[in-house]
Design a protein around this motif. Structure first.
Motif, PDB file in Angstrom:
ATOM      1  N   VAL A  12     -16.516   7.645  29.276  1.00 36.06           N
ATOM      2  CA  VAL A  12     -17.437   6.755  28.679  1.00 36.06           C
ATOM      3  C   VAL A  12     -16.965   5.288  28.881  1.00 36.06           C
ATOM      4  CG1 VAL A  12     -16.519   6.882  26.387  1.00 36.06           C
ATOM      5  CG2 VAL A  12     -18.970   6.374  26.614  1.00 36.06           C
ATOM      6  N   GLN A  13     -18.013   4.441  28.827  1.00 36.24           N
ATOM      7  CA  GLN A  13     -17.510   3.069  29.236  1.00 36.24           C
ATOM      8  C   GLN A  13     -17.212   2.590  27.682  1.00 36.24           C
ATOM      9  OE1 GLN A  13     -20.652   0.954  30.990  1.00 36.24           O
ATOM     10  NE2 GLN A  13     -19.617   1.347  32.850  1.00 36.24           N
ATOM     11  N   GLY A  15     -17.400   0.693  24.237  1.00 38.68           N
ATOM     12  CA  GLY A  15     -18.757   0.215  23.562  1.00 38.68           C
ATOM     13  C   GLY A  15     -19.724   1.451  23.519  1.00 38.68           C
ATOM     14  N   GLY A  16     -19.515   2.603  24.177  1.00 40.65           N
ATOM     15  CA  GLY A  16     -20.282   3.780  24.254  1.00 40.65           C
ATOM     16  C   GLY A  16     -19.869   4.814  23.135  1.00 40.65           C
ATOM     17  N   SER A  17     -20.544   5.778  23.004  1.00 39.39           N
ATOM     18  CA  SER A  17     -20.310   7.040  22.129  1.00 39.39           C
ATOM     19  C   SER A  17     -20.334   8.290  22.738  1.00 39.39           C
ATOM     20  CB  SER A  17     -21.466   7.235  21.126  1.00 39.39           C
ATOM     21  OG  SER A  17     -21.863   5.798  20.496  1.00 39.39           O
ATOM     22  N   ASN A  84     -18.497   6.347  17.873  1.00 40.02           N
ATOM     23  CA  ASN A  84     -19.155   5.271  18.152  1.00 40.02           C
ATOM     24  C   ASN A  84     -18.227   3.870  18.466  1.00 40.02           C
ATOM     25  OD1 ASN A  84     -21.468   6.858  17.942  1.00 40.02           O
ATOM     26  ND2 ASN A  84     -21.798   5.999  15.788  1.00 40.02           N
ATOM     27  N   SER A  85     -18.957   3.161  19.219  1.00 33.56           N
ATOM     28  CA  SER A  85     -18.220   1.845  19.544  1.00 33.56           C
ATOM     29  C   SER A  85     -16.809   1.860  20.228  1.00 33.56           C
ATOM     30  CB  SER A  85     -18.054   0.945  18.279  1.00 33.56           C
ATOM     31  OG  SER A  85     -19.406   0.495  17.876  1.00 33.56           O
ATOM     32  N   VAL A 123     -11.964   6.479  27.876  1.00 32.69           N
ATOM     33  CA  VAL A 123     -12.735   5.142  27.588  1.00 32.69           C
ATOM     34  C   VAL A 123     -12.524   4.256  28.743  1.00 32.69           C
ATOM     35  CG1 VAL A 123     -13.682   3.447  26.066  1.00 32.69           C
ATOM     36  CG2 VAL A 123     -12.859   5.483  25.332  1.00 32.69           C
TER      37      VAL A 123
END
Length: 125
Positions: A12-13, A15-17, A84-85, A123
């Motif tokens: 995931v990038q 800031g993603g979840s 999250n985040s 991430v």
């Protein structure tokens, strides 16, 4: 012997979840205590979050407080870790772990006697 199986990891990038799941085998988990830990390459296994199966208490590492949420679905015998985040430094293999009964040492991996196989969370920055 309770068996724990994690799922839900991935790439995931920042800031993603992501939502991780930990399915527990067996029935009647009254009194069970379940935690999430993570281990990055070359580092120790660190506490992330934990909860009483009854839902009466949840506990978080300072590094994830306000971003991660631990919860459970009794009907599915599953505990979740909503993340999250996400940050680059959250990259690690995530493990769920369980024990019967609460321990004041819940932040220590050594007090848990049931472990899942782990799921990778990566991430990208």
């Amino acid at each position: 012997q309770v068996q724990l199986v994690e799922s839900g990891g991935g790439l995931v990038q920042a800031g993603g979840s992501l939502r991780l799941s930990c399915a527990a085998s067996g029935r009647n988990f009254v009194g069970y205590f379940l935690g999430w830990f993570r281990q990055a390459p070359g580092k120790e296994r660190d506490f992330v979050a934990a909860m009483r199966w009854s839902g009466s208490g949840t506990y978080y590492a300072d590094s994830v407080k306000g971003r991660f949420t631990i919860s459970r679905d009794n009907a599915k015998n599953t505990v979740y870790l909503q993340m999250n985040s996400l940050k680059f430094e959250d990259t690690a293999v995530y493990y769920c772990a369980g024990r019967w009964g609460y321990s004041a040492e819940y932040r220590s991996s050594g007090v848990y006697n049931n472990w899942g196989q782990g799921t990778q969370v990566t991430v990208s920055s």
